[in-house]
Write a protein that holds these residues in place. Structure first.
Motif, PDB file in Angstrom:
ATOM      1  N   MET A   1       0.840  -1.184   0.000  1.00  0.00           N
ATOM      2  CA  MET A   1       0.000   0.000   0.000  1.00  0.00           C
ATOM      3  C   MET A   1       0.883   1.245   0.000  1.00  0.00           C
ATOM      4  O   MET A   1       1.815   1.354   0.772  1.00  0.00           O
ATOM      5  N   SER A   2       0.589   2.177  -0.877  1.00  0.00           N
ATOM      6  CA  SER A   2       1.409   3.380  -0.949  1.00  0.00           C
ATOM      7  C   SER A   2       1.009   4.352   0.159  1.00  0.00           C
ATOM      8  O   SER A   2      -0.093   4.323   0.675  1.00  0.00           O
ATOM      9  N   SER A   3       1.940   5.230   0.501  1.00  0.00           N
ATOM     10  CA  SER A   3       1.720   6.185   1.576  1.00  0.00           C
ATOM     11  C   SER A   3       0.700   7.231   1.166  1.00  0.00           C
ATOM     12  O   SER A   3       0.636   7.644   0.019  1.00  0.00           O
ATOM     13  N   ARG A   4      -0.098   7.673   2.116  1.00  0.00           N
ATOM     14  CA  ARG A   4      -1.044   8.753   1.838  1.00  0.00           C
ATOM     15  C   ARG A   4      -0.492  10.096   2.298  1.00  0.00           C
ATOM     16  O   ARG A   4      -1.186  11.102   2.249  1.00  0.00           O
ATOM     17  N   LEU A   5       0.742  10.120   2.792  1.00  0.00           N
ATOM     18  CA  LEU A   5       1.355  11.378   3.205  1.00  0.00           C
ATOM     19  C   LEU A   5       1.698  12.222   1.985  1.00  0.00           C
ATOM     20  O   LEU A   5       2.223  11.729   0.992  1.00  0.00           O
ATOM     21  N   VAL A   6       1.391  13.513   2.090  1.00  0.00           N
ATOM     22  CA  VAL A   6       1.674  14.462   1.014  1.00  0.00           C
ATOM     23  C   VAL A   6       2.628  15.511   1.567  1.00  0.00           C
ATOM     24  O   VAL A   6       2.324  16.180   2.564  1.00  0.00           O
ATOM     25  N   LEU A   7       3.783  15.652   0.926  1.00  0.00           N
ATOM     26  CA  LEU A   7       4.768  16.660   1.302  1.00  0.00           C
ATOM     27  C   LEU A   7       4.442  17.957   0.576  1.00  0.00           C
ATOM     28  O   LEU A   7       4.206  17.955  -0.630  1.00  0.00           O
ATOM     29  N   VAL A   8       4.407  19.052   1.319  1.00  0.00           N
ATOM     30  CA  VAL A   8       4.148  20.376   0.745  1.00  0.00           C
ATOM     31  C   VAL A   8       5.339  21.264   1.070  1.00  0.00           C
ATOM     32  O   VAL A   8       5.693  21.442   2.246  1.00  0.00           O
ATOM     33  N   LEU A   9       5.975  21.790   0.012  1.00  0.00           N
ATOM     34  CA  LEU A   9       7.124  22.667   0.221  1.00  0.00           C
ATOM     35  C   LEU A   9       7.263  23.613  -0.958  1.00  0.00           C
ATOM     36  O   LEU A   9       6.622  23.422  -1.993  1.00  0.00           O
ATOM     37  N   GLY A  10       8.085  24.616  -0.803  1.00  0.00           N
ATOM     38  CA  GLY A  10       8.297  25.566  -1.886  1.00  0.00           C
ATOM     39  C   GLY A  10       9.348  26.588  -1.527  1.00  0.00           C
ATOM     40  O   GLY A  10       9.951  26.550  -0.453  1.00  0.00           O
ATOM     41  N   ASP A  11       9.553  27.520  -2.471  1.00  0.00           N
ATOM     42  CA  ASP A  11      10.489  28.628  -2.289  1.00  0.00           C
ATOM     43  C   ASP A  11      11.854  28.160  -1.810  1.00  0.00           C
ATOM     44  O   ASP A  11      12.386  28.630  -0.806  1.00  0.00           O
ATOM     45  N   LEU A  12      12.423  27.211  -2.570  1.00  0.00           N
ATOM     46  CA  LEU A  12      13.709  26.611  -2.197  1.00  0.00           C
ATOM     47  C   LEU A  12      14.897  27.505  -2.555  1.00  0.00           C
ATOM     48  O   LEU A  12      15.828  27.638  -1.785  1.00  0.00           O
ATOM     49  N   PHE A  13      14.891  28.058  -3.763  1.00  0.00           N
ATOM     50  CA  PHE A  13      15.933  28.994  -4.208  1.00  0.00           C
ATOM     51  C   PHE A  13      17.350  28.484  -4.030  1.00  0.00           C
ATOM     52  O   PHE A  13      18.236  29.193  -3.551  1.00  0.00           O
ATOM     53  N   ILE A  14      17.589  27.223  -4.402  1.00  0.00           N
ATOM     54  CA  ILE A  14      18.929  26.643  -4.326  1.00  0.00           C
ATOM     55  C   ILE A  14      19.581  26.788  -5.701  1.00  0.00           C
ATOM     56  O   ILE A  14      18.983  26.407  -6.694  1.00  0.00           O
ATOM     57  N   PRO A  15      20.761  27.277  -5.843  1.00  0.00           N
ATOM     58  CA  PRO A  15      21.716  27.814  -4.866  1.00  0.00           C
ATOM     59  C   PRO A  15      21.659  29.328  -4.721  1.00  0.00           C
ATOM     60  O   PRO A  15      22.509  29.902  -4.061  1.00  0.00           O
ATOM     61  N   ASP A  16      20.668  29.980  -5.343  1.00  0.00           N
ATOM     62  CA  ASP A  16      20.641  31.441  -5.397  1.00  0.00           C
ATOM     63  C   ASP A  16      20.575  32.120  -4.020  1.00  0.00           C
ATOM     64  O   ASP A  16      21.293  33.077  -3.763  1.00  0.00           O
ATOM     65  N   ARG A  17      19.681  31.612  -3.150  1.00  0.00           N
ATOM     66  CA  ARG A  17      19.501  32.259  -1.848  1.00  0.00           C
ATOM     67  C   ARG A  17      19.771  31.321  -0.674  1.00  0.00           C
ATOM     68  O   ARG A  17      19.757  31.753   0.475  1.00  0.00           O
ATOM     69  N   ALA A  18      19.960  30.040  -0.948  1.00  0.00           N
ATOM     70  CA  ALA A  18      20.242  29.058   0.109  1.00  0.00           C
ATOM     71  C   ALA A  18      21.097  27.943  -0.492  1.00  0.00           C
ATOM     72  O   ALA A  18      20.921  27.587  -1.665  1.00  0.00           O
ATOM     73  N   PRO A  19      22.019  27.376   0.291  1.00  0.00           N
ATOM     74  CA  PRO A  19      22.912  26.349  -0.263  1.00  0.00           C
ATOM     75  C   PRO A  19      22.223  25.002  -0.513  1.00  0.00           C
ATOM     76  O   PRO A  19      22.578  24.297  -1.452  1.00  0.00           O
ATOM     77  N   ASP A  20      21.224  24.635   0.319  1.00  0.00           N
ATOM     78  CA  ASP A  20      20.600  23.314   0.189  1.00  0.00           C
ATOM     79  C   ASP A  20      19.423  23.233   1.157  1.00  0.00           C
ATOM     80  O   ASP A  20      19.265  24.091   2.026  1.00  0.00           O
ATOM     81  N   ILE A  21      18.638  22.170   1.038  1.00  0.00           N
ATOM     82  CA  ILE A  21      17.646  21.851   2.060  1.00  0.00           C
ATOM     83  C   ILE A  21      18.438  21.474   3.318  1.00  0.00           C
ATOM     84  O   ILE A  21      19.410  20.724   3.226  1.00  0.00           O
ATOM     85  N   PRO A  22      18.069  21.980   4.492  1.00  0.00           N
ATOM     86  CA  PRO A  22      18.828  21.657   5.703  1.00  0.00           C
ATOM     87  C   PRO A  22      18.977  20.146   5.907  1.00  0.00           C
ATOM     88  O   PRO A  22      18.035  19.375   5.661  1.00  0.00           O
ATOM     89  N   ALA A  23      20.146  19.727   6.354  1.00  0.00           N
ATOM     90  CA  ALA A  23      20.450  18.299   6.545  1.00  0.00           C
ATOM     91  C   ALA A  23      19.446  17.623   7.481  1.00  0.00           C
ATOM     92  O   ALA A  23      19.058  16.473   7.250  1.00  0.00           O
TER      93      ALA A  23
END
Length: 200
Positions: A1-23
């Motif tokens: 059965m696949s997960s029903r969790l939905v990830l919501v994210l945005g405004d990443l701006f890599i590498p322009d304003r941030a180096p990466d998603i935090p570890a």
């Protein structure tokens, strides 16, 4: 059965304003735990796109105001989970930005129960006239183009949604630092039930 969790994210701006998603966030975002990703724009590099596709192959993206290399992305989309219609947009088309009445008009126009929007780089979640509004903030904590209050800085954040029937349970993850600079991930939970607003 696949997960029903939905990830919501945005405004990443890599590498322009941030180096990466935090570890500490990357460690939480493991493959095979999330069923779908809704990206609210400004996914500005291919490496992050590939990372997100590795988490969940169902990656839905809308165009942000800085997604210049992806001219064919839609400005908004609608998906259905359970009995909820969920609309999502970057937010640069909402005038004035983040305005509750303008967001309500957009939600009505899209005929959705839940509206996700980005662009402000600040987490928000609230119910208005039977609809639920969520801004996940910036997953990287990238600076926005708007004004910030003195001493206020962006807090990296993203959201996970778990939808069962007409209930959406929202988990908000925020990377916070104490005065000595030690970072911890805080998690808050908010529930919304269609036709009855915020649940306890």
């Amino acid at each position: 059965m696949s997960s029903r969790l939905v990830l919501v994210l945005g405004d990443l701006f890599i590498p322009d304003r941030a180096p990466d998603i935090p570890a500490k966030f990357k460690k939480l975002l493991a493959p095979n735990k999330i069923g779908q990703i809704l990206c609210l724009g400004n996914l500005t590099d291919k490496e992050t796109y590939d990372f997100l596709r590795g988490i969940a192959p169902d990656l839905q993206i809308v165009k942000g105001d800085f997604d210049v290399e992806a001219p064919n992305l839609a400005l908004s989309k609608v998906v259905t989970h359970g009995s909820l219609r969920i609309g999502f947009t970057h937010g640069h088309t909402i005038i004035p930005p983040g305005d509750a009445d303008s967001l309500l008009i957009a939600a009505r126009h899209m005929d959705v129960d839940v509206l996700l929007w980005g662009g402000t780089h600040k987490f928000e979640a609230y119910e208005l006239e039977g609809k639920f509004f969520i801004n996940p903030g910036s997953a990287t904590g990238a600076l926005g183009t708007g004004w910030w209050a003195d001493g206020e800085e962006p807090v990296p954040s993203f959201c996970l949604m778990d939808v069962q029937g007409d209930v959406l349970v929202l988990y908000v993850y925020q990377l916070k630092a104490d005065p000595s600079g030690v970072e911890t991930v805080g998690v808050e939970k908010v529930s919304f039930r269609k036709n009855s607003g915020l649940a306890a």
